[in-house]
Design an enzyme around this catalytic site. Structure first.
Site, short mmCIF file in Angstrom:
data_model
loop_
_atom_site.label_atom_id
_atom_site.label_comp_id
_atom_site.label_asym_id
_atom_site.label_seq_id
_atom_site.Cartn_x
_atom_site.Cartn_y
_atom_site.Cartn_z
N SER A 130 6.03 2.96 12.09
CA SER A 130 4.29 2.18 11.97
C SER A 130 4.77 1.25 12.36
O SER A 130 5.92 -0.35 12.20
CB SER A 130 3.58 2.74 10.55
OG SER A 130 2.59 1.53 10.13
N TYR A 154 4.83 1.09 1.22
CA TYR A 154 4.52 2.12 2.28
C TYR A 154 5.13 2.25 3.23
O TYR A 154 6.03 2.44 3.49
CB TYR A 154 3.32 2.55 2.47
CG TYR A 154 2.85 3.04 4.23
CD1 TYR A 154 3.48 4.46 4.11
CD2 TYR A 154 2.70 2.18 5.25
CE1 TYR A 154 3.15 5.32 5.67
CE2 TYR A 154 2.55 2.98 6.15
CZ TYR A 154 3.07 4.20 6.85
OH TYR A 154 2.52 4.68 7.95
N LYS A 158 9.25 2.69 5.42
CA LYS A 158 9.15 3.11 6.88
C LYS A 158 10.27 2.04 7.54
O LYS A 158 11.88 3.02 7.95
CB LYS A 158 8.52 2.50 7.89
CG LYS A 158 7.09 3.48 7.27
CD LYS A 158 7.03 4.64 7.52
CE LYS A 158 5.83 5.59 7.88
NZ LYS A 158 5.85 7.04 8.63
P1 NAD Z 1 -1.43 12.90 7.05
O1 NAD Z 1 -1.38 12.96 6.11
O2 NAD Z 1 -2.67 13.47 8.04
O3 NAD Z 1 -0.03 13.69 7.91
C1 NAD Z 1 1.33 13.91 6.99
C2 NAD Z 1 1.88 15.43 6.30
O4 NAD Z 1 2.58 15.51 5.75
C3 NAD Z 1 0.58 16.26 6.41
O5 NAD Z 1 0.11 17.46 6.29
C4 NAD Z 1 1.25 16.12 4.51
O6 NAD Z 1 0.72 17.29 4.26
C5 NAD Z 1 2.82 16.96 4.56
N1 NAD Z 1 3.72 16.02 3.66
C6 NAD Z 1 3.31 14.55 2.53
N2 NAD Z 1 4.76 15.34 2.11
C7 NAD Z 1 5.05 15.64 2.67
C8 NAD Z 1 6.40 16.55 1.71
N3 NAD Z 1 7.45 16.22 0.84
N4 NAD Z 1 6.78 17.90 2.33
C9 NAD Z 1 6.13 18.46 3.62
N5 NAD Z 1 5.15 18.00 3.93
C10 NAD Z 1 4.27 16.64 3.20
O7 NAD Z 1 -0.77 11.88 8.37
P2 NAD Z 1 -0.55 11.76 10.03
O8 NAD Z 1 -1.70 10.09 9.62
O9 NAD Z 1 -0.60 12.46 10.59
O10 NAD Z 1 0.74 10.23 9.73
C11 NAD Z 1 1.41 11.38 10.05
C12 NAD Z 1 2.97 10.36 10.23
O11 NAD Z 1 2.23 8.95 10.78
C13 NAD Z 1 3.29 9.88 9.36
O12 NAD Z 1 5.04 9.49 8.34
C14 NAD Z 1 2.62 8.62 8.92
O13 NAD Z 1 3.35 7.04 8.52
C15 NAD Z 1 2.75 8.07 10.25
N6 NAD Z 1 1.54 7.00 10.84
C16 NAD Z 1 0.69 7.29 10.59
C17 NAD Z 1 -0.66 5.97 11.35
C18 NAD Z 1 -2.02 7.06 11.01
O14 NAD Z 1 -2.28 5.47 10.64
N7 NAD Z 1 -2.50 7.43 10.65
C19 NAD Z 1 0.27 5.06 11.57
C20 NAD Z 1 0.88 5.25 11.41
C21 NAD Z 1 2.54 5.47 11.28
N1 UFG Z 2 -11.03 -2.99 8.45
C1 UFG Z 2 -12.46 -3.20 7.80
N2 UFG Z 2 -13.57 -1.82 6.85
C2 UFG Z 2 -13.45 -1.06 6.68
C3 UFG Z 2 -11.29 -0.60 6.34
C4 UFG Z 2 -11.13 -1.38 7.65
O1 UFG Z 2 -13.22 -3.92 8.08
O2 UFG Z 2 -13.47 0.01 5.61
C5 UFG Z 2 -10.68 -3.61 9.43
C6 UFG Z 2 -9.41 -3.89 8.61
O3 UFG Z 2 -9.79 -4.90 7.68
C7 UFG Z 2 -8.70 -3.53 10.04
C8 UFG Z 2 -8.84 -3.20 10.88
O4 UFG Z 2 -10.28 -2.98 10.04
O5 UFG Z 2 -9.24 -5.23 10.35
C9 UFG Z 2 -8.29 -2.05 11.14
O6 UFG Z 2 -8.05 -1.39 9.64
P1 UFG Z 2 -7.24 0.04 9.24
O7 UFG Z 2 -7.09 0.52 7.87
O8 UFG Z 2 -8.23 0.79 9.68
O9 UFG Z 2 -5.66 -0.33 9.83
P2 UFG Z 2 -4.40 -1.31 9.58
O10 UFG Z 2 -4.31 -1.79 10.99
O11 UFG Z 2 -4.76 -1.90 8.65
O12 UFG Z 2 -3.65 -0.36 9.13
C10 UFG Z 2 -3.18 0.76 10.14
C11 UFG Z 2 -2.63 1.39 9.35
C12 UFG Z 2 -1.41 1.36 8.04
C13 UFG Z 2 -0.48 0.48 8.67
C14 UFG Z 2 -0.87 -1.19 9.28
C15 UFG Z 2 -0.23 -2.32 9.48
O13 UFG Z 2 -3.58 2.59 8.65
O14 UFG Z 2 -0.53 2.48 7.81
O15 UFG Z 2 -1.66 -0.45 9.70
O16 UFG Z 2 0.21 -1.90 10.87
F1 UFG Z 2 0.05 0.51 7.97
#
Ligand code: NAD
Ligand code: UFG
Length: 346
Positions: A130, A154, A158
């Site tokens: 991330s 979190y 990572k």
């Molecule tokens: P998500 O929660 O939708 O998907 C993660 C999946 O992992 C879920 O289906 C959950 O049930 C499964 N899971 C969790 N713990 C488990 C375990 N112990 N065993 C088996 N399955 C398990 O999240 P996502 O948004 O699809 O994110 C996927 C990956 O990408 C994550 O590692 C997350 O940290 C990373 N990531 C997500 C974002 C974002 O904004 N969505 C940003 C950066 C990184």
């Molecule tokens: N925001 C609002 N109102 C809300 C939600 C978000 O104003 O109700 C703003 C936040 O302050 C930020 C922007 O919208 O400025 C984006 O916020 P998100 O929470 O969607 O995304 P972030 O960039 O803060 O977080 C993301 C991922 C995290 C990760 C983080 C750091 O969701 O998992 O990037 O890179 F840790």
């Protein structure tokens, strides 16, 4: 007919938001898929819909990755060529409240997975990292060699997993590992059949905006408008989840050429402010999204967006979808599925 069987990819966490979209892209590209997921943050309905959207073979096993014996049995029986490791917990606020659970699940699951893969000679892995590993970057756009730091448990999981994978690859040069650092994944498959379905009140901007649009919340609170940015609200690099899915396909295709373990940004290279997202979402929805400005959220970086040139160089991949596409597709999903994958309560 080809004499080569299609490569088989294990998707951990493949029922989740990014995993389900990647599953569609990989099935369309001819991969066979084995999904393992404990459904702790997802629904099996997502996988039913993936099967409707794309041809090919997808086998699902419900298990917690930390159950090493169960995982071993799946890998032993499946002939895995490569792994995309999505599984883990991802809510920043929850990680601050429950750090032990985050370290246990995210790191425990990865160690269990790596032990099983070592045993079965699987050495090709793509990991969901991330942009959180860059913390508040000293300069933007952010390159992969920027200083790493993070502000919450979190993010620390990572960083630990990135280090763990670098160490494992350094100890055994037959490993090929891509650490994909996602910026802000948003949007949904253009069919509107799969999308983001967060449990409880969404922490992230786009799902919150879309839930306001369907009337699940009265208004969006914009977290601060006194940042040193053109309109005072924070800037992020929003990337369409289908572009992200295609980034995984490109990474898998080029994994063998990476040589060891490489970190690669997946972003668009464009920053958008919170107010720009609200404006674009209003356009997609066809009416104004009610919002008001509230206090800053602790730990938010004023501006972060990717330098995506390494992914172009190594994988030949670039994001192509616009913020308008992201909002239109997020709205198609949310309006057709106002309660996500759950049946609405009658
Ligand atoms: P998500 O929660 O939708 O998907 C993660 C999946 O992992 C879920 O289906 C959950 O049930 C499964 N899971 C969790 N713990 C488990 C375990 N112990 N065993 C088996 N399955 C398990 O999240 P996502 O948004 O699809 O994110 C996927 C990956 O990408 C994550 O590692 C997350 O940290 C990373 N990531 C997500 C974002 C974002 O904004 N969505 C940003 C950066 C990184
Ligand atoms: N925001 C609002 N109102 C809300 C939600 C978000 O104003 O109700 C703003 C936040 O302050 C930020 C922007 O919208 O400025 C984006 O916020 P998100 O929470 O969607 O995304 P972030 O960039 O803060 O977080 C993301 C991922 C995290 C990760 C983080 C750091 O969701 O998992 O990037 O890179 F840790």
């Amino acid at each position: 007919m080809s004499t080569h069987p299609a490569p088989t990819v294990l998707l951990t966490g493949g029922a989740g938001y990014i995993g389900s979209h990647t599953a569609v892209t990989l099935l369309e590209a001819g991969y066979r898929l084995v999904v393992v997921d404990d459904l702790s943050n997802s629904s099996e309905v997502a996988l039913d819909r993936v099967r409707q959207l794309a041809p090919g073979e997808l086998v699902f096993h419900r298990l917690d990755l930390r159950d090493e014996q169960a995982l071993d049995a799946v890998v032993a029986a499946s002939g895995i060529d490569a792994v995309v490791h999505f599984a883990g917990l991802k809510a920043v606020g929850e990680s601050v409240a429950e750090p032990l659970r985050y370290y246990e699940v995210n790191i425990g699951a990865t160690i269990s997975l790596l032990r099983v893969l070592q045993r079965h000679g699987v050495r090709r892995l793509v990991f969901s990292s991330s942009a959180t590993v860059y913390g508040d970057p000293a300069s933007v756009p952010v390159r992969e060699d920027a200083r790493l730091s993070t502000t919450n448990p979190y993010g620390r999981t990572k960083l630990v997993i990135e280090d763990l994978l670098r160490d494992v690859a350094a100890a055994d040069p037959s490993w090929h590992v891509a650490l994909l650092r996602y910026f802000n994944p948003v949007g949904a498959h253009p069919s509107g059949r799969i999308g983001e379905d967060p449990r409880g009140i969404p922490n992230n901007l786009m799902p919150f905006v879309m839930q306001v649009a369907v009337g699940r919340h009265p208004e969006l609170v914009v977290f601060g408008d006194d940042y040193p940015t053109p309109d005072g609200t924070c800037i992020r690099d929003y990337i369409h989840v289908v572009d992200l899915a295609e980034g995984h396909r490109a990474a898998l295709e080029h994994l063998d050429r990476l040589g060891g373990c490489r970190a690669v940004n997946l972003g668009t290279g464009n920053g958008s402010s919170v107010l720009e997202v609200v404006t674009e979402a209003s356009r997609a929805v066809g009416r104004a999204i009610p919002h008001r400005v509230g206090p800053r959220r602790e730990g938010d970086a004023p501006a972060t967006y990717a330098d995506p040139s390494l992914a172009a160089e190594l994988f030949g991949w670039r994001a192509t979808r616009t913020l308008a596409d992201m909002c239109a597709d997020a709205w198609r999903w949310q309006s057709a599925n106002p309660h996500g994958y759950a049946e609405p309560i009658a």
